[in-house]
Design a protein around this motif. Structure first.
Motif, PDB file in Angstrom:
ATOM      1  N   TRP A 127       1.636   7.251  -1.160  1.00 39.36           N
ATOM      2  CA  TRP A 127       2.883   7.959  -1.495  1.00 39.36           C
ATOM      3  C   TRP A 127       1.807   9.284  -1.724  1.00 39.36           C
ATOM      4  O   TRP A 127       2.294  10.050  -2.174  1.00 39.36           O
ATOM      5  N   MET A 128       1.611   8.803  -3.097  1.00 41.41           N
ATOM      6  CA  MET A 128       0.623   9.608  -4.016  1.00 41.41           C
ATOM      7  C   MET A 128      -0.288  10.349  -3.174  1.00 41.41           C
ATOM      8  O   MET A 128      -0.566  11.441  -3.592  1.00 41.41           O
ATOM      9  N   TRP A 167       1.964  -5.023  -9.666  1.00 38.12           N
ATOM     10  CA  TRP A 167       0.984  -4.263  -8.378  1.00 38.12           C
ATOM     11  C   TRP A 167       0.037  -3.986  -8.764  1.00 38.12           C
ATOM     12  O   TRP A 167      -1.268  -3.834  -7.629  1.00 38.12           O
ATOM     13  N   PHE A 178      14.314  16.688  -0.909  1.00 39.96           N
ATOM     14  CA  PHE A 178      15.206  15.035  -0.985  1.00 39.96           C
ATOM     15  C   PHE A 178      16.310  15.327   0.442  1.00 39.96           C
ATOM     16  O   PHE A 178      17.015  15.583   0.796  1.00 39.96           O
ATOM     17  N   PRO A 179      16.271  14.132   1.266  1.00 38.88           N
ATOM     18  CA  PRO A 179      15.025  13.069   0.896  1.00 38.88           C
ATOM     19  C   PRO A 179      13.682  13.704   1.340  1.00 38.88           C
ATOM     20  O   PRO A 179      13.276  14.588   2.161  1.00 38.88           O
ATOM     21  N   PRO A 180      12.587  13.055   0.959  1.00 36.27           N
ATOM     22  CA  PRO A 180      11.357  13.209   1.056  1.00 36.27           C
ATOM     23  C   PRO A 180      10.139  13.086   1.658  1.00 36.27           C
ATOM     24  O   PRO A 180      11.390  11.833   2.276  1.00 36.27           O
ATOM     25  N   LEU A 231       0.804  -1.354  -0.132  1.00 37.49           N
ATOM     26  CA  LEU A 231      -0.405  -0.131   0.255  1.00 37.49           C
ATOM     27  C   LEU A 231       0.854   1.362   0.213  1.00 37.49           C
ATOM     28  O   LEU A 231       0.327   2.596   0.354  1.00 37.49           O
ATOM     29  N   PHE A 232       2.259   0.803   0.485  1.00 33.46           N
ATOM     30  CA  PHE A 232       3.178   2.333   0.272  1.00 33.46           C
ATOM     31  C   PHE A 232       2.847   3.504  -0.875  1.00 33.46           C
ATOM     32  O   PHE A 232       2.934   4.188  -0.643  1.00 33.46           O
ATOM     33  N   PRO A 233       2.706   2.824  -2.609  1.00 40.06           N
ATOM     34  CA  PRO A 233       2.613   3.635  -3.532  1.00 40.06           C
ATOM     35  C   PRO A 233       1.272   4.558  -2.899  1.00 40.06           C
ATOM     36  O   PRO A 233       1.329   5.260  -3.398  1.00 40.06           O
ATOM     37  N   VAL A 234      -0.304   3.875  -2.100  1.00 35.53           N
ATOM     38  CA  VAL A 234      -1.297   4.991  -2.300  1.00 35.53           C
ATOM     39  C   VAL A 234      -1.536   5.277  -1.308  1.00 35.53           C
ATOM     40  O   VAL A 234      -1.558   6.952  -1.611  1.00 35.53           O
ATOM     41  N   ILE A 268       1.618   7.671 -12.682  1.00 30.28           N
ATOM     42  CA  ILE A 268       1.743   8.653 -12.682  1.00 30.28           C
ATOM     43  C   ILE A 268       2.280   8.738 -11.209  1.00 30.28           C
ATOM     44  O   ILE A 268       3.454   9.165 -11.383  1.00 30.28           O
ATOM     45  N   THR A 269       1.976   7.866 -10.579  1.00 32.65           N
ATOM     46  CA  THR A 269       2.236   8.065  -9.304  1.00 32.65           C
ATOM     47  C   THR A 269       4.318   7.215  -9.317  1.00 32.65           C
ATOM     48  O   THR A 269       4.867   7.530  -8.380  1.00 32.65           O
ATOM     49  N   PHE A 270       4.065   6.095 -10.252  1.00 32.29           N
ATOM     50  CA  PHE A 270       4.990   4.994 -10.120  1.00 32.29           C
ATOM     51  C   PHE A 270       6.630   6.018 -10.728  1.00 32.29           C
ATOM     52  O   PHE A 270       7.493   5.828 -10.588  1.00 32.29           O
ATOM     53  N   PHE A 274      14.358  12.977  -7.234  1.00 27.81           N
ATOM     54  CA  PHE A 274      13.968  13.556  -6.536  1.00 27.81           C
ATOM     55  C   PHE A 274      13.049  12.191  -5.174  1.00 27.81           C
ATOM     56  O   PHE A 274      12.094  12.475  -4.786  1.00 27.81           O
ATOM     57  N   LEU A 276       8.722  11.155   4.837  1.00 32.56           N
ATOM     58  CA  LEU A 276       7.716  10.083   4.839  1.00 32.56           C
ATOM     59  C   LEU A 276       6.955   9.802   5.476  1.00 32.56           C
ATOM     60  O   LEU A 276       5.718   9.759   5.472  1.00 32.56           O
ATOM     61  N   LEU A 293       6.485   9.503 -10.739  1.00 29.74           N
ATOM     62  CA  LEU A 293       7.085  10.165  -9.758  1.00 29.74           C
ATOM     63  C   LEU A 293       8.214   9.158  -8.454  1.00 29.74           C
ATOM     64  O   LEU A 293       8.789  10.445  -8.237  1.00 29.74           O
ATOM     65  N   MET A 294       7.463   8.550  -8.016  1.00 34.55           N
ATOM     66  CA  MET A 294       8.675   7.574  -7.175  1.00 34.55           C
ATOM     67  C   MET A 294       9.619   7.426  -7.772  1.00 34.55           C
ATOM     68  O   MET A 294      10.915   7.012  -6.769  1.00 34.55           O
ATOM     69  N   LEU A 305       4.330  19.064  -9.118  1.00 37.70           N
ATOM     70  CA  LEU A 305       4.094  17.559  -8.950  1.00 37.70           C
ATOM     71  C   LEU A 305       3.048  17.321  -7.983  1.00 37.70           C
ATOM     72  O   LEU A 305       2.508  16.384  -8.287  1.00 37.70           O
ATOM     73  N   SER A 330      15.410   7.792  -2.094  1.00 42.61           N
ATOM     74  CA  SER A 330      16.182   7.778  -0.505  1.00 42.61           C
ATOM     75  C   SER A 330      15.942   6.553   0.112  1.00 42.61           C
ATOM     76  O   SER A 330      17.073   6.291   0.689  1.00 42.61           O
ATOM     77  N   LEU A 338      -0.453  17.464  -9.598  1.00 44.93           N
ATOM     78  CA  LEU A 338      -0.168  15.921 -10.378  1.00 44.93           C
ATOM     79  C   LEU A 338      -0.960  14.890  -9.728  1.00 44.93           C
ATOM     80  O   LEU A 338      -1.662  14.309 -10.465  1.00 44.93           O
ATOM     81  N   MET A 339      -0.117  14.778  -9.081  1.00 41.23           N
ATOM     82  CA  MET A 339      -0.270  13.612  -7.588  1.00 41.23           C
ATOM     83  C   MET A 339      -2.180  13.938  -7.140  1.00 41.23           C
ATOM     84  O   MET A 339      -2.754  13.256  -7.227  1.00 41.23           O
ATOM     85  N   ILE A 354      -7.872  -1.677  -3.039  1.00 37.91           N
ATOM     86  CA  ILE A 354      -6.763  -0.143  -3.352  1.00 37.91           C
ATOM     87  C   ILE A 354      -6.775  -0.477  -5.024  1.00 37.91           C
ATOM     88  O   ILE A 354      -6.641   0.460  -6.020  1.00 37.91           O
ATOM     89  N   ILE A 385      -7.518   1.872  -8.792  1.00 35.60           N
ATOM     90  CA  ILE A 385      -7.137   3.209  -9.483  1.00 35.60           C
ATOM     91  C   ILE A 385      -6.560   2.876 -10.898  1.00 35.60           C
ATOM     92  O   ILE A 385      -5.917   1.939 -11.410  1.00 35.60           O
ATOM     93  N   LEU A 416       9.455  19.917  -3.474  1.00 36.45           N
ATOM     94  CA  LEU A 416      10.979  19.095  -4.234  1.00 36.45           C
ATOM     95  C   LEU A 416      12.255  18.820  -3.141  1.00 36.45           C
ATOM     96  O   LEU A 416      13.508  18.550  -3.764  1.00 36.45           O
TER      97      LEU A 416
END
Lengths: 288, 307
Positions: free
Chosen positions: A40-41, B180, A55-57, A35-38, B134-136, B144, A59, B138-139, A252, B149, A255-256, B123, B127, A53
């Motif tokens: 993060w979004m 995924w 870095f590091p972003p 679920l991390f990408p969710v 887009i999400t991937f 950045f 958490l 950017l990740m 960004l 990181s 966009l998210m 989820i 999606i 922007l």
């Protein structure tokens, strides 16, 4: 089942100690990674612009900032895109229901020569990659003057979602006990009345599942939309979103935010009816 | 419940009665009238374009010929694309089933909050593809992105790999993202298959002294093998159809490293405007899908017979 576990539990007390802990841990780790990408979004869309922007972003959020969403709806025509997506997806649902209800009826409850051939045709169209037909479709649509036409796009979405929907609805029609239909026939219902008064009211969850599948298949579709729609003011949301992605000037976090906005509806609906949807989809696939 | 509908030709009393009643609405034509609109739409927007595409593939400057196929079959790029498609499809297929099954096994244990985990796992599946891409992207951004990181944190490397500029890494990325996005469906279906394996079988195995692993091999696996086989075919279809994720994440690149079937057709048609060559590739895609369909139907028939 309950008898078995009742009889079993006293003799196996260790099960209630180490194993659940390990499993719980495994589930926690796996879910977190998945679920991390969710997360993060969502996080990126709620982060103050000054943060986006660095870095590091970070958490964890440093506080919630909805300015991305404000900017999204004021600077970008996303409301317009979402409205057009809703329109196209709704048209797709209506067209799908009109086509699928009679067809599922014929597939499930009537006997006719060519029924299994028709079933095969459906299976076959369901498996066809859209890319295989996209070029000829464009030619066809051009010759008909149907490019840049959202009705025609909805019709195409319908053609590609109808096979699956027919299977799903057929499986819910199949689940209505024969006896009920027979009793109705004896009471003097004709074939249409059986459909309207018996089958449709009893298969409402199936109809909901079919509508949700059709709505979001259209809502999410990108390939046909991107080849058939060229005018900016006719962009559906998936198309608009993809262009935002390639425009370098889109911040960004905006966009998210756009990605989140576009995902909220499908995620909500799929979660709400996931059990039923899965049953229908697997029935459609397995009994195909 | 009847899994297989009554075979045509077996006249049950219900059928005789039903036939007699058919007269009310009209005729034998009734079922055909019901499917006619759908048949027309599928014919016009799926079957006709496939035939039209096949015709494109035969159209060359000197009339109809097999030139496109000749040049396709000697084109190293075509074979490279087939290889890429196979690597992509098989990797997605294996990974999605392996991950889907592991997760289903974990969730087959009743624990507090299982419903919540199950809902949350829906989820990624729900999606839409465009926001997923887009999400991937950017990740994964090397300057950045959050993956960078993580890498720095865990490996101490100061330079992040150029995820989308390296052919192998880019392939890995599109496979991962496709898996995924797709795995929750497979997981949830497998979970319901696991739950339908009768407890008595596990009881019997335990009494016979079977350990966890041999229980899995001799009870669980046979119990879900039908579902696994079908899901393998569904995953195959899901991955050969994949266009949007690949297109938006890598554009088929770098240097065609992630150009599978669907992006290849799209590029020939809309980037090089080579409709006839695109048509030839599409025919190959069509054949692959047709073979998969036949395979699918065969499996399903066999399963029905077993039941």
């Amino acid at each position: 089942m309950s008898h078995a576990s009742l009889a079993n539990s006293p003799s196996r007390p260790w099960r209630f100690q180490a194993e659940p802990l390990l499993r719980g841990l495994a589930i926690l780790v796996v879910s977190t990674v998945m679920l991390f990408p969710v997360y993060w979004m969502l996080l990126s869309s709620l982060r103050p612009s000054s943060d986006s922007l660095s870095f590091p972003p970070p958490l964890l959020p440093h506080g919630i900032d909805v300015s991305a969403y404000v900017q999204l709806f004021t600077d970008k025509p996303i409301a317009h895109w979402l409205m057009l997506s809703t329109l196209v997806a709704s048209l797709t649902v209506v067209a799908t229901l009109i086509l699928v209800i009679p067809a599922a009826y014929a597939l499930s409850r009537l006997y006719w020569a060519g029924r299994s051939a028709f079933g095969l045709l459906l299976l076959f169209t369901q498996m066809m990659p859209a890319a295989v037909v996209v070029a000829p479709i464009l030619m066809l649509y051009r010759s008909l003057g149907w490019t840049d036409n959202l009705w025609a796009l909805a019709l195409l979405h319908t053609a590609f979602v109808v096979p699956l929907c027919a299977w799903v609805l057929k499986s819910s029609f199949d689940a209505v006990p024969k006896e009920i239909v027979e009793a109705a026939l004896i009471d003097g219902c004709d074939r249409w009345k059986v459909l309207w008064l018996i089958l449709l009211p009893l298969t409402r969850p199936g109809l909901v599942a079919v509508s949700v599948i059709a709505f979001f298949a259209s809502w999410n579709e990108y390939l046909f939309a991107s080849t058939l729609i060229t005018k900016n003011d006719l962009y559906t949301a998936s198309l608009g979103l993809a262009t935002l992605m390639t425009q370098l000037d889109t911040p960004l976090f905006v966009l998210m935010a756009a990605g989140v906005t576009f995902s909220v509806l499908p995620v909500f609906f799929y979660m709400a009816i996931q059990r039923h949807l899965l049953r229908g989809l697997t029935a459609g696939a397995v009994k195909g | 419940m009847a899994l297989a509908p009554a075979l045509p030709g077996t006249a049950t009393p219900a059928r005789r009665r039903a036939k007699a009643r058919n007269g009310v609405v009209g005729s034998r034509a009734f079922p055909y009238l019901l499917i006619l609109p759908m048949l027309a739409l599928e014919g016009a927007l799926v079957v006709f374009p496939i035939l039209r595409g096949a015709l494109f593939s035969l159209e060359t400057e000197d009339g109809l010929s097999l030139d496109n196929y000749r040049s396709m079959l000697v084109d190293p790029d075509f074979w490279r694309m087939i290889r890429t498609t196979l690597i992509f499809t098989l990797s997605v297929d294996i990974a999605i089933l392996a991950i889907g099954l592991s997760l289903a096994l974990l969730m087959n244990w009743s624990f507090r909050g299982r419903g919540l985990v199950r809902s949350l796992l829906t989820i990624p599946w729900a999606i839409p593809e465009v926001p997923v891409a887009i999400t991937f992207v950017l990740m994964l951004d090397p300057s950045f992105g959050v993956f960078n990181s993580f890498l720095r944190f865990f490996t101490g490397a100061s330079e992040s790999p150029q995820w989308l500029l390296d052919p192998v890494l880019a392939m890995l990325v599109v496979i991962t993202v496709t898996v995924w996005k797709g795995f929750p469906f497979y997981s949830l279906v497998l979970l319901s298959a696991l739950q339908s394996v009768p407890d008595e079988l596990y009881e019997a195995a335990r009494i016979d002294g079977a350990g966890k692993i041999s229980q899995f091999r001799h009870v669980t696996l046979p119990g879900i093998s039908g579902t696994l086989a079908l899901l393998a075919v569904l995953a195959f279809i899901y991955s050969t159809q994949q266009f949007t994720l690949i297109w938006l994440i890598t554009g088929g690149g770098p240097v065609d490293a992630t150009t599978t079937l669907a992006p290849a057709i799209y590029m020939q048609a809309f980037r090089f405007y080579n409709f006839s060559y695109a048509g030839a590739i599409a025919v190959v895609g069509f054949l692959i899908s047709a073979i998969a369909t036949t395979f699918f139907v065969t499996i399903q028939r066999r399963l029905e017979m077993r039941e």
